[in-house]
Design an enzyme around this catalytic site. Structure first.
Site, PDB file in Angstrom:
ATOM      1  N   LYS A  72     -11.606  -0.478  -1.670  1.00 16.18           N
ATOM      2  CA  LYS A  72     -11.596   0.966  -1.793  1.00 16.18           C
ATOM      3  C   LYS A  72     -10.982   1.334  -3.132  1.00 16.18           C
ATOM      4  CE  LYS A  72      -7.832   0.940   1.659  1.00 16.18           C
ATOM      5  NZ  LYS A  72      -8.113  -0.385   2.205  1.00 16.18           N
ATOM      6  N   SER A  82       0.825  -1.208   0.000  1.00 22.74           N
ATOM      7  CA  SER A  82       0.000   0.000   0.000  1.00 22.74           C
ATOM      8  C   SER A  82       0.861   1.261   0.000  1.00 22.74           C
ATOM      9  CB  SER A  82      -0.966  -0.031   1.187  1.00 22.74           C
ATOM     10  OG  SER A  82      -1.881   1.030   1.138  1.00 22.74           O
ATOM     11  N   HIS A  83       0.718   2.088   1.027  1.00 22.66           N
ATOM     12  CA  HIS A  83       1.410   3.376   1.077  1.00 22.66           C
ATOM     13  C   HIS A  83       2.798   3.276   1.712  1.00 22.66           C
ATOM     14  CE1 HIS A  83      -0.908   2.699   4.720  1.00 22.66           C
ATOM     15  NE2 HIS A  83      -0.020   3.420   5.365  1.00 22.66           N
ATOM     16  N   ASP A 126      -5.678   2.357  -4.168  1.00 20.69           N
ATOM     17  CA  ASP A 126      -6.936   2.281  -3.431  1.00 20.69           C
ATOM     18  C   ASP A 126      -7.140   3.462  -2.484  1.00 20.69           C
ATOM     19  OD1 ASP A 126      -5.078   1.552  -1.532  1.00 20.69           O
ATOM     20  OD2 ASP A 126      -6.061  -0.311  -0.943  1.00 20.69           O
ATOM     21  N   ARG A 127      -6.115   4.273  -2.275  1.00 14.64           N
ATOM     22  CA  ARG A 127      -6.237   5.457  -1.428  1.00 14.64           C
ATOM     23  C   ARG A 127      -6.012   6.713  -2.264  1.00 14.64           C
ATOM     24  NH1 ARG A 127      -4.819   3.720   4.346  1.00 14.64           N
ATOM     25  NH2 ARG A 127      -4.296   1.513   4.134  1.00 14.64           N
ATOM     26  N   ASP A 134      -2.062   6.444  -3.692  1.00 15.22           N
ATOM     27  CA  ASP A 134      -1.009   5.639  -3.091  1.00 15.22           C
ATOM     28  C   ASP A 134      -0.498   4.623  -4.098  1.00 15.22           C
ATOM     29  OD1 ASP A 134      -3.083   3.806  -3.144  1.00 15.22           O
ATOM     30  OD2 ASP A 134      -2.693   3.020  -1.130  1.00 15.22           O
ATOM     31  N   ASP A 192      -0.842   1.378  -4.715  1.00 18.21           N
ATOM     32  CA  ASP A 192      -1.699   0.393  -5.396  1.00 18.21           C
ATOM     33  C   ASP A 192      -3.048   0.965  -5.822  1.00 18.21           C
ATOM     34  OD1 ASP A 192      -2.385   0.483  -2.629  1.00 18.21           O
ATOM     35  OD2 ASP A 192      -3.491  -1.382  -2.845  1.00 18.21           O
TER      36      ASP A 192
END
Length: 570
Positions: free
Chosen positions: A393, A121-122, A296-297, A292, A294
């Site tokens: 998300k 992720s982030h 999703d954010r 981010d 991937d």
């Protein structure tokens, strides 16, 4: 088709005691996955073995990554092990790249049994950064607790794994590739697909693209600035926002996926997306967003750098879903938020007379609500929002929702937000992250805090800050009973709710990289008076949290070893 069958090899191994997946799969330092012999192979075998053999034989799985360092090597291992374990077909993004929302989309589209996403992720990338393996199930969403527990149990006793070490695949070559394996009656198939196309088709069915295109290209063109932060979103931003919707090519920056994300954490917030923040403060652009690693954010900024808190973002989206064709067609079934997310969404749900669900942190908890038809929109305070179009998300979907709202209302970001506050009030909200803590000390701190708030005398506590008195209304350790299947999730975070609707929430995070414990503290203060809607969040949060935190530190003798200087996350 290969002329000679590829051999299937069984390799002896020993289990690792640290492969229990967390909220977002298994995350560790990249050096652990890359340097510990069989570490990655053991976990992939545990994931594959967690699927019933009858379901696994000949099934289809999806594989994608955010492009971080070690992703290509890990993808090759996954291909080799999937073949050896009876998977019939793998669908992989071009060059191994697929955003997390795209993986969810493809799983649902082709009815795959699940998908493996290589992402942290982030978290930072590169050899010195973090790496992660996440398993999404057949509904396209993250693994529920039962699946994660099966994976963990397999990992504890694993003695061998199966692999086809001679199988090679060119991730840059689009199309279908068939392989003949020893002792297999059917060929093993790998399909390298366009990373964007299936996801783009879904978005076309949700939004009024012509309306968004008019906003970005018409005579009153909205100038936008989109920062992909050198993660997987670069190809999606260029293809969808620029090629499809007409935004100028120079609207999108940092769109080349890099293994180390350009040396900065791919985290879309005010700290790590400073180039975007600075560009927006110049006043040239009316809308800004960052993603981010991937995809999703996301983060939303308005003209002059006006920041939209993610808790406000999901509430404003909910209040304006009638601007989206998808929701006009399907209607609204309910809203959901994680417990740590501000109650701004609750106020929208009440005004719209729509059901509101409060869940633990972790996107998997929204899946049951959506699958059962109870929830249309959901969000978390950690810059994640989504709907029932997939089971993850979705950052780019969120950006398109915002652009749709702006196109329909013909207003800028700040005006939309301020009108929302004027109508429903403002929930000031911020988060503090305490990272790299000694796990034992963090455990005892949370235990002792729970003892304090569980005491009957605590509900009569009053805390004076300046001319304001904060009176405790109730406090608990959040427990969630799933309304669909009745499963219970306990110990999900400590909540302190004051009589004026202000809140403090504390919880141990389960999404770190294995480098210590993380305690997150969330402070929320509700303000109805429009004259007080322009105060800085920093000032507002101090009114709620500082005196309470100091008071707790005074009574917690077991936490003396912890020196916590709270950084303001947002």
């Amino acid at each position: 088709m290969e002329t000679n069958p590829i051999p299937v090899v069984t390799v002896q191994t020993t289990p690792f005691d640290d492969q229990r997946p967390g909220t977002n799969g298994l995350r560790r330092k990249t050096a652990v996955f890359e340097g510990k012999k069989n570490y990655l192979q053991n976990y992939i075998q545990s994931v594959l073995s967690s699927i019933d053999l009858r379901d696994r034989q000949g099934c289809t799985m999806v594989v994608g990554s955010d492009g971080r360092y070690f992703s290509r090597a890990a993808t090759e291992v996954i291909v080799q092990m999937a073949a050896a374990n009876g998977i019939g077909r793998l669908v992989i993004g071009h060059n191994g790249l697929l955003s997390t929302p795209a993986v969810s989309c493809i799983i649902r589209k082709i009815k795959a049994i699940g998908g493996i996403i290589l992402t942290a992720s982030h978290n930072p990338g590169g050899p010195g950064g973090d790496f992660g393996v996440k398993f999404n199930v057949a509904n396209g969403g993250p693994s529920p607790d039962t699946v994660m527990e099966r994976i963990h149990q397999v990992s504890r006793t694993l003695e061998e794994y199966a692999i086809c070490p001679d199988l090679r695949i060119d991730l840059s070559r689009l199309g279908r590739h068939d392989f003949d394996l020893e002792n297999k009656f059917k060929p093993f198939r790998v399909e390298i697909v366009d990373s964007v196309e299936v996801y783009l088709q879904l978005l076309r069915s949700i939004f009024d693209f012509s309306s968004i295109k008019s906003l970005l290209t018409g005579p009153d063109q909205l100038k936008i600035r989109i920062d992909a932060m050198n993660g997987v979103m670069g190809p999606y931003v260029r293809r969808i926002l620029c090629d499809e919707l007409g935004a100028p090519a120079n609207s999108a920056v940092n769109c080349v996926p890099l293994e180390d994300f350009g040396g900065r954490p791919p985290e879309p917030n005010l700290v790590y997306a400073t180039p975007l923040v600075d560009a927006m403060k110049g006043g040239e652009f009316g809308f800004g967003a960052a993603f981010d690693a991937d995809g999703d954010r996301y983060m939303i900024l308005g003209e002059n750098g006006f920041f939209v808190n993610p808790s406000d973002s999901v509430a404003i989206m909910a209040a304006n879903l009638s601007t989206i064709p998808y929701f006009r067609q399907h209607g609204l079934r309910g809203f959901a938020r994680s417990m740590a997310t501000s109650t701004a969404l609750d106020r929208v749900a009440k005004a719209m007379k729509v059901a509101l669900y409060e869940t633990p942190t972790g996107w998997r908890y929204f899946g049951n609500l959506m699958d059962s038809g109870r929830c249309s929109l959901c969000g978390e305070e950690s810059f994640g929002t989504g709907s029932d179009h997939i089971r993850e998300k979705d950052g780019l979907w969120s950006v398109l929702v915002w652009l749709s709202i702006m196109a329909a209302r013909k207003q800028g970001v700040e005006q939309i937000v301020r009108e929302h506050w004027a109508k429903l009030g403002r929930n000031y909200f911020c988060r503090f992250d305490y990272e790299g803590l000694d796990p034992r000390a963090a455990f005892y701190l949370m235990r002792d805090l729970e003892a304090v708030i569980s005491d009957k005398a605590f509900t009569s506590q009053k805390f004076a800050v300046g001319d304001h008195i904060y009176s405790v209304e109730r406090a608990d350790n959040f427990e969630y009973i799933d309304p669909v299947d009745g499963t219970v999730a306990r110990n999900q975070g400590l909540r302190i709710v004051f009589t004026d609707a202000s809140r403090l929430v504390l919880r141990l995070s389960g999404s770190g990289g294995g480098t210590g414990a993380t305690i997150r503290i969330y402070a929320e203060s509700f303000e109805r008076d429009p004259e007080r809607h322009s105060r800085e969040t920093q000032v507002q949060r101090e009114c709620v949290s500082v005196s309470v935190w100091v008071r707790w530190r005074e009574v917690l003798c077991s936490s003396d070893s912890l020196v916590l200087v709270p950084p303001c996350f947002y």
